[in-house]
Design an enzyme around this catalytic site. Structure first.
Site, short mmCIF file in Angstrom:
data_model
loop_
_atom_site.label_atom_id
_atom_site.label_comp_id
_atom_site.label_asym_id
_atom_site.label_seq_id
_atom_site.Cartn_x
_atom_site.Cartn_y
_atom_site.Cartn_z
N GLU B 68 -6.36 78.04 39.66
CA GLU B 68 -5.39 78.26 40.73
C GLU B 68 -3.96 78.31 40.21
O GLU B 68 -3.52 77.45 39.46
CB GLU B 68 -5.46 77.14 41.78
CG GLU B 68 -4.37 77.34 42.85
CD GLU B 68 -4.24 76.21 43.88
OE1 GLU B 68 -5.02 75.26 43.83
OE2 GLU B 68 -3.34 76.32 44.72
N ASP B 136 3.56 62.79 35.44
CA ASP B 136 4.85 63.20 35.97
C ASP B 136 5.73 61.96 36.01
O ASP B 136 5.35 60.95 36.62
CB ASP B 136 4.64 63.77 37.39
CG ASP B 136 5.94 64.22 38.04
OD1 ASP B 136 6.99 64.22 37.34
OD2 ASP B 136 5.93 64.56 39.23
N ASP B 138 9.60 60.70 36.88
CA ASP B 138 10.87 61.08 37.49
C ASP B 138 11.88 59.98 37.28
O ASP B 138 11.60 58.82 37.56
CB ASP B 138 10.69 61.25 39.01
CG ASP B 138 10.29 62.67 39.35
OD1 ASP B 138 10.33 63.52 38.44
OD2 ASP B 138 9.95 62.90 40.51
N CYS B 155 22.07 61.72 33.20
CA CYS B 155 23.11 61.94 32.20
C CYS B 155 22.59 61.36 30.88
O CYS B 155 21.49 60.83 30.83
CB CYS B 155 24.41 61.27 32.62
SG CYS B 155 24.32 59.47 32.55
N SER B 187 11.24 68.77 33.10
CA SER B 187 10.89 69.30 34.42
C SER B 187 11.99 70.15 35.04
O SER B 187 11.85 70.68 36.11
CB SER B 187 10.53 68.17 35.37
OG SER B 187 11.70 67.50 35.75
N ARG B 189 15.00 69.19 35.97
CA ARG B 189 16.05 68.44 36.63
C ARG B 189 16.02 66.96 36.27
O ARG B 189 16.84 66.48 35.53
CB ARG B 189 15.98 68.61 38.15
CG ARG B 189 17.14 67.94 38.84
CD ARG B 189 17.39 68.44 40.24
NE ARG B 189 16.29 68.09 41.14
CZ ARG B 189 16.37 68.13 42.46
NH1 ARG B 189 17.51 68.49 43.03
NH2 ARG B 189 15.34 67.83 43.21
N ARG B 190 15.04 66.24 36.80
CA ARG B 190 15.18 64.80 36.71
C ARG B 190 14.03 64.10 35.99
O ARG B 190 13.82 62.91 36.18
CB ARG B 190 15.28 64.23 38.11
CG ARG B 190 14.09 64.60 38.98
CD ARG B 190 14.19 63.95 40.32
NE ARG B 190 13.19 64.48 41.23
CZ ARG B 190 13.16 64.22 42.52
NH1 ARG B 190 14.08 63.46 43.04
NH2 ARG B 190 12.22 64.72 43.28
N GLY B 191 13.25 64.81 35.22
CA GLY B 191 12.17 64.09 34.57
C GLY B 191 11.40 64.92 33.59
O GLY B 191 11.85 65.98 33.15
N LEU B 346 -1.15 69.91 42.05
CA LEU B 346 -0.45 71.02 41.38
C LEU B 346 0.70 70.47 40.55
O LEU B 346 1.28 69.45 40.89
CB LEU B 346 0.10 71.99 42.42
CG LEU B 346 -0.91 72.75 43.27
CD1 LEU B 346 -0.24 73.33 44.49
CD2 LEU B 346 -1.56 73.84 42.45
N HIS B 354 14.32 75.89 37.04
CA HIS B 354 14.51 75.04 38.21
C HIS B 354 15.58 75.64 39.12
O HIS B 354 16.70 75.84 38.69
CB HIS B 354 14.91 73.63 37.78
CG HIS B 354 14.74 72.63 38.87
ND1 HIS B 354 15.48 72.66 40.03
CD2 HIS B 354 13.88 71.59 38.99
CE1 HIS B 354 15.09 71.67 40.81
NE2 HIS B 354 14.12 71.00 40.21
#
Lengths: 466, 445
Positions: B68, B136, B138, B155, B187, B189-191, B346, B354
């Site tokens: 998928e 995952d 974050d 940062c 990812s 942005r944040r992780g 997913l 992003h």
């Protein structure tokens, strides 16, 4: 008279050979003959029709007792005693020779009963596995060894030389879980002992877990579980393809009645008499929500947001109360919009609400969470779901209960139950304190709490309440 | 736009807690160019085929077509259960639809785009059968232990928390669980995301996945309890002990202690004192710190040393454990458990862009994860700029060079994809030979 084997083994003649083989094997070695069957295949036993049903009911009593014990958060040693007592009480038979047969027959009858839906299979699998685990643990080491051998697993004892190289690590693991060190270890792929991996109860190196002789039960239970899980799917196929039709005048009615009578009510279908209107929801939340939902509801009102776990727990509960999809969408939208905006709500959150109602994705109509599921959830940072009795600190729980109007004496009783990890009993006591009436059945499901509460508040005798 | 609309728009951003400003040049046109010229579609498809796109008779020809993909389009239209039989089908679909986000799901028992056809028979055979073991992490889950940013912001002061997570998890996946084909991805942005791609990992069932996730779980805090980490027992499990000495302790003392100013003021040190159950120790430390003697040294380091000194001077296992608990609370990885536990979750594909930051989800070499600066990864607008500066490039010409992006693709290919495909090939061959041998044996009885 009928034969259980002929029902279940019809297509599979070589299965019968398996029984013969495994029976011979277990009777061979020494006096350590086990009374614990592995239920590899249905035995060619003749059963009277009424025994068919009575045996099954007796076993169901055991399984139901186990289920209650688990959802009360009983510790392993308490469970062991509970299982032993349940078994002794229900699985007796006046003829000693019949005891094993009763065990085997009742197991296979319940397979038929509980093979028919995913939900039923899951429940049965979990209860039978727990039952097997505790019966195994109750056996003496000789019998355990014989049973372990019967599974015919390809695992070897770790050699002396290898043991020396990992000894320090093995000792460290033993100390970390507060156990004495063992001398005999088996080396198995870590996938075979998920529960030991999950609890960090084994040393793992390069994909292999080193399990102590005293932990062999995990390995055996995993095998038992995976075998039973596969067997249930097969039984279901046979049930739908032949048995149901062939037995429609004889066994089918018995079997269909058995599964519903002992699993308690099904909360996936909202109760009929309720028709929840959005304007009443605040009032209802205040008077009739259990603490877990009351808390989520309050947080939603306060933050205009809930993380995924909270949305699921509360959302499905509301669905179980009888909140219609359209109302649910309106409700969540009104709550979320101040924070995320109506547009983002439609894009990101509406889908999952429709999903819960079986309108998206794989279109399963999801069932509201039971206490057992909620208690075993693991809320993380920013999460408000879970069971407050289990997941709150004592301080926060005290404050939350006070807000609900639970007074001094009752409050201490509730906290006492919590300290002993009887979370559902704590919830039951809260119910009793809030409603000023007893709740003998205990609380097993948030929707049950809600329904019982409405029943009390709406009864004509209770005119003081709205 | 009226004044009111502008205000509303800004309001929306603030409440959201995220920087929603679309960076210069994140738009469908740029994305089209990116997908056309740079996105390594063929390599991605090769990866997800695990050698089954070859000619060996042991290959499972239906494998790739049962995977998928899910596309999120510009207008937030969500296309799930897409499937592609070949790399060029995938490439064409991406170029045509230009998705803002591409997610990768499991390999199902049947082609997911035809799932309804199979569900007619009552028995629902549409079910996930293989899926990479994924993680995952974050940084927004660390908000109670970082003071520089919150929410989706990151940062260089707080990013080391992600570095710690990569090191701890990567080492354990390799040394403890014996996996070797592991892809780490920023990812965007944040992780970070982690894809474990060994055959054995892909075939784990949900219970086994949950077991691994639980093995990694130490942090047990939620919003309504105080104690975030509790390390039970008289000794640490070897995995935790190793993580502590090899990674956590160093990052806590050398980086985070000072960069996050963990002991800066009363509010902050009280949070740490809360974790010490011994009243006499906390009041002694509190007294010392409130009198606030000025010193030239870093106040965080001074106070941490005092705390450690006092705790280790007392008798009893509990006091030493307390130091460890504090370090674990402030550094140990916090996984999003649900993502790892279920096969059908997913996860965003590597090399996506992003939409909120314009940053490309580039692979991270775990051996060099210290060097990653999330604020300096290639962005879509930068790549497009570089492309333009490089002059006109003919269709199909791959000679474009010159940015870190190329290094990323190169890393993906050489350090991840090539070894992976080599072992896939061996695996296919071995299992094929075993099958042939078995069938031969069964004939000659």
């Amino acid at each position: 008279m009928m034969s259980v084997a002929s029902l279940l083994n019809r297509e599979n003649q070589n299965k019968a050979m398996e029984v013969v083989r495994s029976q011979r094997k277990s009777s061979l070695p020494n006096d350590a003959v086990s009374t614990l069957p592995l239920y590899r295949s249905a035995p060619p036993l003749e059963v009277r029709l009424e025994d068919f049903e009575f045996y099954a009911i007796d076993r169901l009593r055991v399984l139901k007792g186990i289920s209650d014990g688990l959802s009360r958060g009983k510790k392993p040693d308490e469970m062991e005693k509970l299982v032993y007592d349940l078994w002794k009480e229900n699985m007796r038979h006046p003829q000693a020779s019949e005891v094993v047969n009763k065990d085997i027959i009742s197991h296979f009858v319940l397979r038929l009963v509980y093979c028919r839906t995913e939900e039923l299979r899951k429940w049965f699998l979990s209860m039978e596995t727990t039952l097997f685990r505790h019966r195994f643990l109750h056996e003496n080491p000789e019998v355990q060894k014989a049973l372990f051998a019967e599974f015919d697993l390809p695992y070897k004892v770790v050699s002396r030389a290898e043991y020396e190289t990992v000894k320090d690590m093995l000792n460290q693991v033993a100390r970390s879980i507060g156990q004495s060190t063992d001398a005999i270890f088996y080396k198995v792929p870590f996938e075979e002992v998920p529960e030991l991996v999950a609890g960090r109860r084994v040393f793992i190196k390069e994909g292999n877990a080193y399990i102590a002789m005293s932990q062999v039960v995990s390995l055996v239970v995993t095998q038992f579980r995976s075998h039973l899980s596969k067997a249930l799917v097969l039984t279901n196929r046979k049930w739908t393809s032949m048995i149901r039709e062939q037995e429609k005048d004889r066994l089918t009615p018995i079997i269909e009645a058995l599964s519903t009578s002992y699993l308690g009510p099904d909360y996936s279908q909202p109760t009929k008499h309720t028709d929840i209107s959005l304007k009443d929801i605040d009032q209802i939340a205040k008077s009739s929500f259990p603490l877990c939902m009351h808390h989520l509801f309050g947080k939603l009102r306060e933050d205009h947001h809930l993380k995924h776990g909270g949305r699921m727990q509360l959302g499905l509960f509301l669905k179980g109360m009888g909140l219609k999809l359209d109302d649910a969408l309106a409700f969540w939208k009104a709550e979320f919009s101040p924070k995320v905006g109506a547009e983002r709500f439609d894009k990101e959150y509406a889908y999952s609400i429709r999903h819960n109602y079986g309108k998206e994705g794989k279109r399963t109509d999801y069932t509201p969470y039971s206490c057992q599921k909620i208690i075993s959830s693991t809320p993380g940072v920013g999460d408000h779901h879970g069971c407050p009795y289990r997941h709150f600190s004592e301080e926060n729980l005290r404050a939350a209960l006070t807000r609900m109007g639970v007074g001094n004496r009752a409050l201490e009783d509730v906290l006492d139950k919590v300290r002993n990890r009887h979370y559902q009993l704590a919830c039951t006591l809260t119910f009793e304190a809030v409603h000023g009436s007893s709740c003998d059945a205990g609380i097993n499901h948030p929707n049950q709490y809600y329904n019982d509460s409405r029943k009390i508040l709406e009864s004509p005798n209770n005119s003081s309440n709205p | 736009m009226t004044r009111e609309e502008v205000e509303n728009g800004r309001d929306y951003m603030l409440i959201d807690g995220e920087d929603n400003a679309v960076p210069d040049g994140f738009n469908a046109d740029y994305l089209k160019v990116y997908y056309g010229k740079l996105f390594p579609c063929a390599d991605m498809f090769k990866w997800l085929s695990y050698g089954n796109d070859g000619k060996h008779p042991g290959c499972d020809q239906s494998y790739s077509g049962r995977r998928e993909f899910s596309f999120t389009l510009d207008n937030d239209i969500y296309l799930r259960f897409q499937s592609f039989n070949t790399a060029s089908e995938l490439e064409n679909a991406i170029k045509e639809k230009c998705p803002f986000k591409i997610d990768i799901g499991p390999v199902y028992s049947v082609d997911p785009s035809k799932r309804h056809a199979y569900s007619q028979g009552g028995d629902n055979i549409f079910t996930p059968v293989e899926r990479e073991l994924v993680f995952d992490i974050d940084i927004s889950d660390y908000d109670d232990v970082r003071y520089c940013c919150s929410g989706a912001d990151v940062c260089l002061e707080c990013w080391p928390l992600m570095t710690v997570a990569i090191k701890v998890i990567d080492t354990s996946l390799r040394d403890d669980f014996g996996f070797s084909h592991i892809l780490w991805v920023y990812s965007g942005r944040r992780g970070v995301h982690c894809w474990v791609c060994d055959g054995k990992a892909r075939r784990l069932n949900n219970e086994q996945r949950a077991a691994i996730a639980d093995y990694f779980r130490v942090y047990k805090g939620n919003e309504n309890s105080n104690k975030k980490v509790s390390l039970m027992g008289p000794a640490l499990h070897p995995f935790l002990a190793r993580s502590y000495t090899d990674v956590l302790q160093g990052y806590f003392e050398k980086r985070l202690l000072s960069s996050q100013n963990l002991f800066l003021n009363e509010e902050r040190f009280e949070k740490i004192l809360e974790m010490i159950p011994d009243e006499s120790i906390t009041s002694e430390l509190r007294g010392k710190w409130l009198s606030n003697k000025r010193s030239k040294e870093d106040i965080n380091v001074v106070r941490w040393e005092q705390l450690k000194h006092l705790l280790s001077s007392k008798k009893g296992q509990g006091h030493r454990r307390c130091i460890e608990e504090i370090v674990f609370s402030f550094t140990y990885p916090r996984l999003d458990m649900e993502v790892s536990k279920h096969m059908n979750h997913l996860l965003k594909a590597p090399f996506c862009v992003h939409p909120k930051t314009g940053r490309v989800c580039i692979p991270i070499d775990p051996n060099k994860c210290d060097e990653l600066d999330p604020t300096a990864v290639p962005t879509l607008s930068k790549l497009i700029g570089d492309l333009n500066a490089g002059g006109f490039i003919a269709e199909g010409d791959n000679e474009w060079d010159g940015t870190s992006f190329v290094q990323c693709v190169k890393y993906f290919k050489e350090y991840f994809l090539d070894p992976l495909l080599k072992s896939c090939k061996e695996e296919i061959e071995t299992s094929y030979n075993a099958k042939v041998k078995q069938s031969r044996n069964s004939i000659s009885w």
